[in-house]
Design a protein around this motif. Structure first.
Motif, PDB file in Angstrom:
ATOM      1  N   GLY A  91       0.762  -0.795  -0.216  1.00 27.39           N
ATOM      2  CA  GLY A  91      -0.321  -0.194   0.244  1.00 27.39           C
ATOM      3  C   GLY A  91       0.832   1.716   0.293  1.00 27.39           C
ATOM      4  N   GLY A  92       2.269   1.144   0.275  1.00 23.62           N
ATOM      5  CA  GLY A  92       2.779   2.547  -0.155  1.00 23.62           C
ATOM      6  C   GLY A  92       2.510   3.358   1.533  1.00 23.62           C
ATOM      7  N   LEU A  93       2.929   4.634   1.114  1.00 26.73           N
ATOM      8  CA  LEU A  93       2.322   5.544   1.844  1.00 26.73           C
ATOM      9  C   LEU A  93       1.625   5.528   3.002  1.00 26.73           C
ATOM     10  N   TYR A  94       0.297   5.187   1.791  1.00 27.54           N
ATOM     11  CA  TYR A  94      -1.017   5.037   2.349  1.00 27.54           C
ATOM     12  C   TYR A  94      -0.959   4.204   2.952  1.00 27.54           C
ATOM     13  N   GLY A  95      -0.706   2.798   3.506  1.00 23.48           N
ATOM     14  CA  GLY A  95      -0.920   1.379   3.736  1.00 23.48           C
ATOM     15  C   GLY A  95      -0.300   1.730   4.546  1.00 23.48           C
ATOM     16  N   LEU A  96       1.087   2.380   4.920  1.00 22.45           N
ATOM     17  CA  LEU A  96       1.595   3.106   6.078  1.00 22.45           C
ATOM     18  C   LEU A  96       1.436   4.002   6.966  1.00 22.45           C
ATOM     19  N   GLY A  97       0.918   4.851   6.529  1.00 21.32           N
ATOM     20  CA  GLY A  97      -0.251   5.759   7.442  1.00 21.32           C
ATOM     21  C   GLY A  97      -1.531   4.866   8.274  1.00 21.32           C
ATOM     22  N   LEU A  98      -1.846   4.138   7.267  1.00 23.54           N
ATOM     23  CA  LEU A  98      -2.965   4.014   7.908  1.00 23.54           C
ATOM     24  C   LEU A  98      -2.615   2.812   8.873  1.00 23.54           C
ATOM     25  N   THR A  99      -1.645   2.191   9.344  1.00 20.67           N
ATOM     26  CA  THR A  99      -1.057   0.960   9.828  1.00 20.67           C
ATOM     27  C   THR A  99      -1.170   1.441  11.166  1.00 20.67           C
ATOM     28  N   LEU A 100      -0.394   2.615  10.946  1.00 22.53           N
ATOM     29  CA  LEU A 100       0.134   3.584  12.014  1.00 22.53           C
ATOM     30  C   LEU A 100      -0.789   4.200  12.571  1.00 22.53           C
ATOM     31  N   PHE A 101      -1.934   5.188  12.179  1.00 20.60           N
ATOM     32  CA  PHE A 101      -2.801   4.579  12.623  1.00 20.60           C
ATOM     33  C   PHE A 101      -3.603   4.986  13.952  1.00 20.60           C
ATOM     34  N   PRO A 102      -3.684   3.366  13.445  1.00 19.63           N
ATOM     35  CA  PRO A 102      -4.314   2.939  15.393  1.00 19.63           C
ATOM     36  C   PRO A 102      -3.323   2.896  16.387  1.00 19.63           C
TER      37      PRO A 102
END
Length: 307
Positions: free
Chosen positions: A114-125
């Motif tokens: 998912g690239g940067l979007y995947g990284l941001g969403l996974t780190l969000f919680p």
């Protein structure tokens, strides 16, 4: 003066292999992680995305984040979750190591697909969990979001709903056309998570009151909390019916999700009008995710046989 926490039972008192296996699955957040797979599947279906790597990301992120939260709350959870506290306290290094491995695995997969979007969403919680559970807010009056009335429920619901709904789109080959459905899924899981949090808060009234944590049940009482939860059930139904009518999610979504809504409403009603223990009702409340998953799977896989 803080009340003396109830003495936590030793894990040695957990007799029998089946009991130990049950404790390991539940207290390690593995059961919650498996339930997350079902919810990611439901969100993917609402957004029109096929099953993808997001299912594994959801499992690993849930196990890692929730285990770290349990480690952070060992002292305050001694009243509400004595058995779990005893189990986690017996294996703190194992908990920490496995949690970090799970989070790293989730992040690696999210970045790869998912690239940067995947990284941001996974780190969000994880970022939400840090300010929710740990006293890192630079304020004299507020140290943790967990202690702020209604903010605690809101941030937990956001931390759950956003990645569950949007990670499947982020790791999809071409997810740009699925964002409206993902947004509806995020709102759906926000309402469902908020209801779940407040139902569990009914069980935790004593411990939350002793620890100074304000929730709907401690502030309004159980009966008024029920009325708030009934309102969220109605809003959930209105959301999926309206979104299906407008074509943002599949037409079959309301019929697939209504059994889970009815079940959830019964749990809320039963908090005061049956002889069931609140502890048992909270355990049953976690079954809503199973009903959602089964409802969607039956409709999705059943349609080819009907057509």
């Amino acid at each position: 003066m803080q009340p003396t926490p109830a003495r936590a039972p030793s894990v040695n008192t957990l007799q029998g292999f089946p009991t130990q296996v049950y404790a390991a699955v539940v207290h390690s957040s593995l059961f919650l992680g498996l339930a997350t797979i079902g919810e990611v599947y439901v969100a993917s279906s609402l957004a029109g995305v096929g099953a993808n790597t997001a299912l594994v990301v959801g499992l690993l992120a849930t196990v890692g984040v929730y285990n770290l939260d349990k480690l952070a709350d060992l002292e305050t959870d001694a009243v509400n979750y004595a058995e779990r506290t005893a189990f986690v306290s017996a294996y703190p290094r194992v908990y920490a190591a496995l949690s970090i491995i799970a989070v790293v695995g989730a992040v690696a997969l999210a970045i790869q697909y998912g690239g940067l979007y995947g990284l941001g969403l996974t780190l969000f919680p994880g970022a939400i969990a840090a300010v929710y559970s740990f006293p890192i807010i630079p304020s004299e009056s507020v140290k943790r979001l967990k202690d702020v009335f209604l903010v605690n429920t809101t941030v937990v619901s956001l931390a759950w709903a956003v990645p569950v709904a949007f990670v499947p789109v982020a790791v999809a080959v071409n997810g740009s056309g699925h964002l409206p459905g993902a947004a509806v899924a995020a709102l759906w899981f926000f309402f469902r998570s908020a209801v779940s949090v407040e139902v569990h808060n009914v069980r935790d009234v004593t411990g939350d009151a002793e620890n100074g944590v304000e929730t709907l049940p401690t502030a309004l009482g159980v009966r008024r909390t029920q009325y708030v939860l009934y309102t969220m059930e109605v809003l959930s139904l209105v959301l999926v019916v309206a979104a299906a009518t407008l074509g943002y999610i599949p037409w079959w979504a309301p019929s697939a999700l209504t059994p889970a809504l009815v079940y959830s409403t019964w749990i809320t009603y039963s908090l005061t009008d049956t002889n069931w223990s609140v502890e048992r009702l909270c355990t049953l409340r976690d079954g809503e995710g199973v009903l959602m998953t089964v409802g969607v799977a039956v409709v999705v896989f059943g349609m080819p046989f009907v057509a």
